[in-house]
Motif scaffolding. Structure first.
Motif, PDB file in Angstrom:
ATOM      1  N   PHE A   1      41.703  36.451  36.947  1.00  0.00           N
ATOM      2  CA  PHE A   1      41.811  37.143  38.239  1.00  0.00           C
ATOM      3  C   PHE A   1      43.155  36.836  38.896  1.00  0.00           C
ATOM      4  O   PHE A   1      43.852  37.734  39.383  1.00  0.00           O
ATOM      5  CB  PHE A   1      40.657  36.712  39.151  1.00  0.00           C
ATOM      6  CG  PHE A   1      40.776  37.247  40.553  1.00  0.00           C
ATOM      7  CD1 PHE A   1      40.460  38.563  40.848  1.00  0.00           C
ATOM      8  CD2 PHE A   1      41.219  36.422  41.590  1.00  0.00           C
ATOM      9  CE1 PHE A   1      40.578  39.056  42.146  1.00  0.00           C
ATOM     10  CE2 PHE A   1      41.331  36.905  42.884  1.00  0.00           C
ATOM     11  CZ  PHE A   1      41.009  38.218  43.162  1.00  0.00           C
ATOM     12  N   LEU A   2      43.537  35.571  38.907  1.00  0.00           N
ATOM     13  CA  LEU A   2      44.823  35.188  39.495  1.00  0.00           C
ATOM     14  C   LEU A   2      45.986  35.812  38.731  1.00  0.00           C
ATOM     15  O   LEU A   2      46.970  36.258  39.334  1.00  0.00           O
ATOM     16  CB  LEU A   2      44.972  33.667  39.503  1.00  0.00           C
ATOM     17  CG  LEU A   2      44.071  32.863  40.435  1.00  0.00           C
ATOM     18  CD1 LEU A   2      44.394  31.376  40.322  1.00  0.00           C
ATOM     19  CD2 LEU A   2      44.230  33.320  41.877  1.00  0.00           C
ATOM     20  N   SER A   3      45.896  35.832  37.400  1.00  0.00           N
ATOM     21  CA  SER A   3      46.973  36.386  36.578  1.00  0.00           C
ATOM     22  C   SER A   3      47.220  37.851  36.893  1.00  0.00           C
ATOM     23  O   SER A   3      48.361  38.265  37.175  1.00  0.00           O
ATOM     24  CB  SER A   3      46.641  36.223  35.093  1.00  0.00           C
ATOM     25  OG  SER A   3      46.516  34.867  34.741  1.00  0.00           O
ATOM     26  N   PHE A   4      46.161  38.653  36.835  1.00  0.00           N
ATOM     27  CA  PHE A   4      46.312  40.082  37.094  1.00  0.00           C
ATOM     28  C   PHE A   4      46.749  40.340  38.535  1.00  0.00           C
ATOM     29  O   PHE A   4      47.588  41.215  38.795  1.00  0.00           O
ATOM     30  CB  PHE A   4      45.003  40.818  36.791  1.00  0.00           C
ATOM     31  CG  PHE A   4      44.720  40.982  35.336  1.00  0.00           C
ATOM     32  CD1 PHE A   4      45.509  41.807  34.541  1.00  0.00           C
ATOM     33  CD2 PHE A   4      43.680  40.287  34.732  1.00  0.00           C
ATOM     34  CE1 PHE A   4      45.257  41.956  33.184  1.00  0.00           C
ATOM     35  CE2 PHE A   4      43.430  40.425  33.372  1.00  0.00           C
ATOM     36  CZ  PHE A   4      44.214  41.260  32.596  1.00  0.00           C
ATOM     37  N   GLY A   5      46.192  39.572  39.470  1.00  0.00           N
ATOM     38  CA  GLY A   5      46.567  39.751  40.866  1.00  0.00           C
ATOM     39  C   GLY A   5      48.028  39.422  41.113  1.00  0.00           C
ATOM     40  O   GLY A   5      48.735  40.156  41.817  1.00  0.00           O
ATOM     41  N   ALA A   6      48.511  38.325  40.526  1.00  0.00           N
ATOM     42  CA  ALA A   6      49.904  37.912  40.720  1.00  0.00           C
ATOM     43  C   ALA A   6      50.869  38.950  40.153  1.00  0.00           C
ATOM     44  O   ALA A   6      51.862  39.311  40.793  1.00  0.00           O
ATOM     45  CB  ALA A   6      50.143  36.556  40.062  1.00  0.00           C
TER      46      ALA A   6
END
Length: 314
Positions: A77-82
Motif C-alpha cells: 500500500f505504501l509503495s503504490f501510494g508513494a
C-alpha cells in the motif's frame, strides 16, 4: 533510511530547476514513504532471519506486534501510494525511478541476492544509491551527470559501511544463514575489500567539486573527511582480529561521512544558486510537461511566462 531521505533532498535541492515548495515538500514526503515501504517489505520477507539476530530481533514482526501478512499489505500500500503521489506531484520519470528503487531493494537485493552471494551488499546496495537520482528527477524530469556522480559516491560508500558493521556481527549472520563477506571470506579478505572501496571512494567524492557543481567548501569537506575515512579503513586493515573497536569506529564515522558530504553540497548550492538559475519559461515548460498538479499551482508570474512561451511557439 534517514540518510537515504537526506541524500534525496540534496539531489532535489541542487537540481538546476526551482520546484514549487509545495510540490517539493510533497515529493519529499512521497520519497520518504517509498523508503519506508521498502523497509517494511524487507522486514516482511526477512522476518525469519530477523528473529534469530540480536540486531533485528526487536523489530515488529519478530516481536509479534504485526503479522507478516499485515506487513506485506502495508508495504505494498505504501509503495503504490508513494509512487502515485510522486508522479502526480512531479513527473513520471521520478515516479518510475522511485518504483524501480523499491523493486530493486525488495526483489533484487532482499528476495534474490541477500541469501545467495557475499556480493549482496555491492550489487543490492545500488538501491541505496538511487535516492539523490530520484530527488534530482523530481525537480528536472530527467537524469544528468550530477546525480550519477552522487549515485557513484553512495554506491562506493555502501560496502565499507555495511562490511564494517557485519565484521562484528559475523556470528549472527552465520547463524542466520546470510553469506555476508566476513562469513564467507573471513576478516582479512573483508578488511582488504573495505580498504579498496575506500580508496576508490575518496577521489570519486571529489568529482562534484572537480566538475564545478560544488564549491570550495565541499572540496575541503570531501578531502578532509575522505582522509579520515581512509585512515580508519587502513587502521581496520592493520588491526587484530580481536579488535572490535576498529570496525565500530569506521562504521560510525561512515554515517557522519556521508552526511557531511551531502550537507556541504547543500550548503554550497543553497548559498549560491546563481550558476544554476534558469528562466521562468523553462521552469514552467518542465513542470507542465511532467507534472499535472504543477500546472494547477503555478504562481502568477510563472503563469504569465507560460502564456508568453505558448504565444511564441504559436
Amino acid at each position: 533510511m534517514l540518510l537515504a531521505v537526506f541524500t534525496a533532498f540534496a539531489g532535489l535541492m541542487i537540481a538546476p530547476v526551482s520546484l514549487d515548495p509545495r510540490l517539493g515538500s510533497l515529493a519529499m514526503v512521497a520519497i520518504t514513504v517509498g523508503a519506508g515501504a521498502a523497509g517494511v517489505l524487507n522486514m516482511w520477507y526477512d522476518a525469519d532471519i530477523d528473529a534469530v539476530m540480536t540486531r533485528t530481533a526487536r523489530r515488529p514482526i519478530p516481536r509479534g506486534r504485526i503479522s507478516r501478512r499485515e506487513a506485506l499489505a502495508f508495504g505494498l500500500f505504501l509503495s503504490f501510494g508513494a509512487v502515485l503521489v510522486l508522479g502526480m506531484a512531479t513527473n513520471v520519470a521520478a515516479a518510475g525511478l522511485l518504483a524501480f528503487t523499491i523493486f530493486f531493494y525488495v526483489v533484487v537485493y532482499t528476495l534474490w541476492l541477500k541469501r545467495i552471494t557475499p556480493q549482496n551488499i555491492v550489487i543490492g546496495g545500488a538501491a541505496g544509491a538511487f535516492p539523490p537520482v530520484v530527488g534530482w528527477a523530481s525537480a528536472t524530469g530527467d537524469i544528468g551527470v550530477e546525480p550519477i556522480v552522487l549515485f557513484l559516491i553512495i554506491f562506493l560508500w555502501t560496502p565499507p559501511h555495511f562490511w564494517a558493521l557485519s565484521l562484528n556481527r559475523a556470528d549472527e549472520y552465520r547463524h542466520a544463514g546470510v553469506p555476508m563477506l566476513p562469513v564467507v571470506a573471513g576478516r582479512a579478505a573483508t578488511t582488504l575489500q573495505i580498504l579498496i572501496y575506500s580508496v576508490l571512494l575518496v577521489p570519486t567524492s571529489l568529482l562534484p567539486w572537480a566538475l564545478g557543481y560544488a564549491g570550495a567548501l565541499y572540496g575541503v569537506v570531501a578531502l578532509a573527511s575522505g582522509a579520515v575515512f581512509l585512515a580508519l579503513a587502513l587502521q581496520l586493515r592493520r588491526s587484530q582480529e580481536s579488535d572490535r573497536q576498529a570496525a565500530q569506529r569506521l562504521f560510525l564515522f561512515s554515517i557522519s561521512y556521508l552526511f557531511l558530504l551531502f550537507a556541504a553540497l547543500l550548503t554550497n548550492n543553497i548559498g549560491d544558486r546563481s550558476s544554476w538559475t534558469v528562466s521562468a519559461r523553462e521552469d514552467v515548460r518542465r513542470n507542465t510537461r511532467f507534472a499535472p498538479l504543477a500546472a494547477l499551482q503555478l504562481p502568477l508570474d510563472m503563469a504569465i511566462a507560460f502564456t508568453v512561451a505558448k504565444s511564441d511557439e504559436a
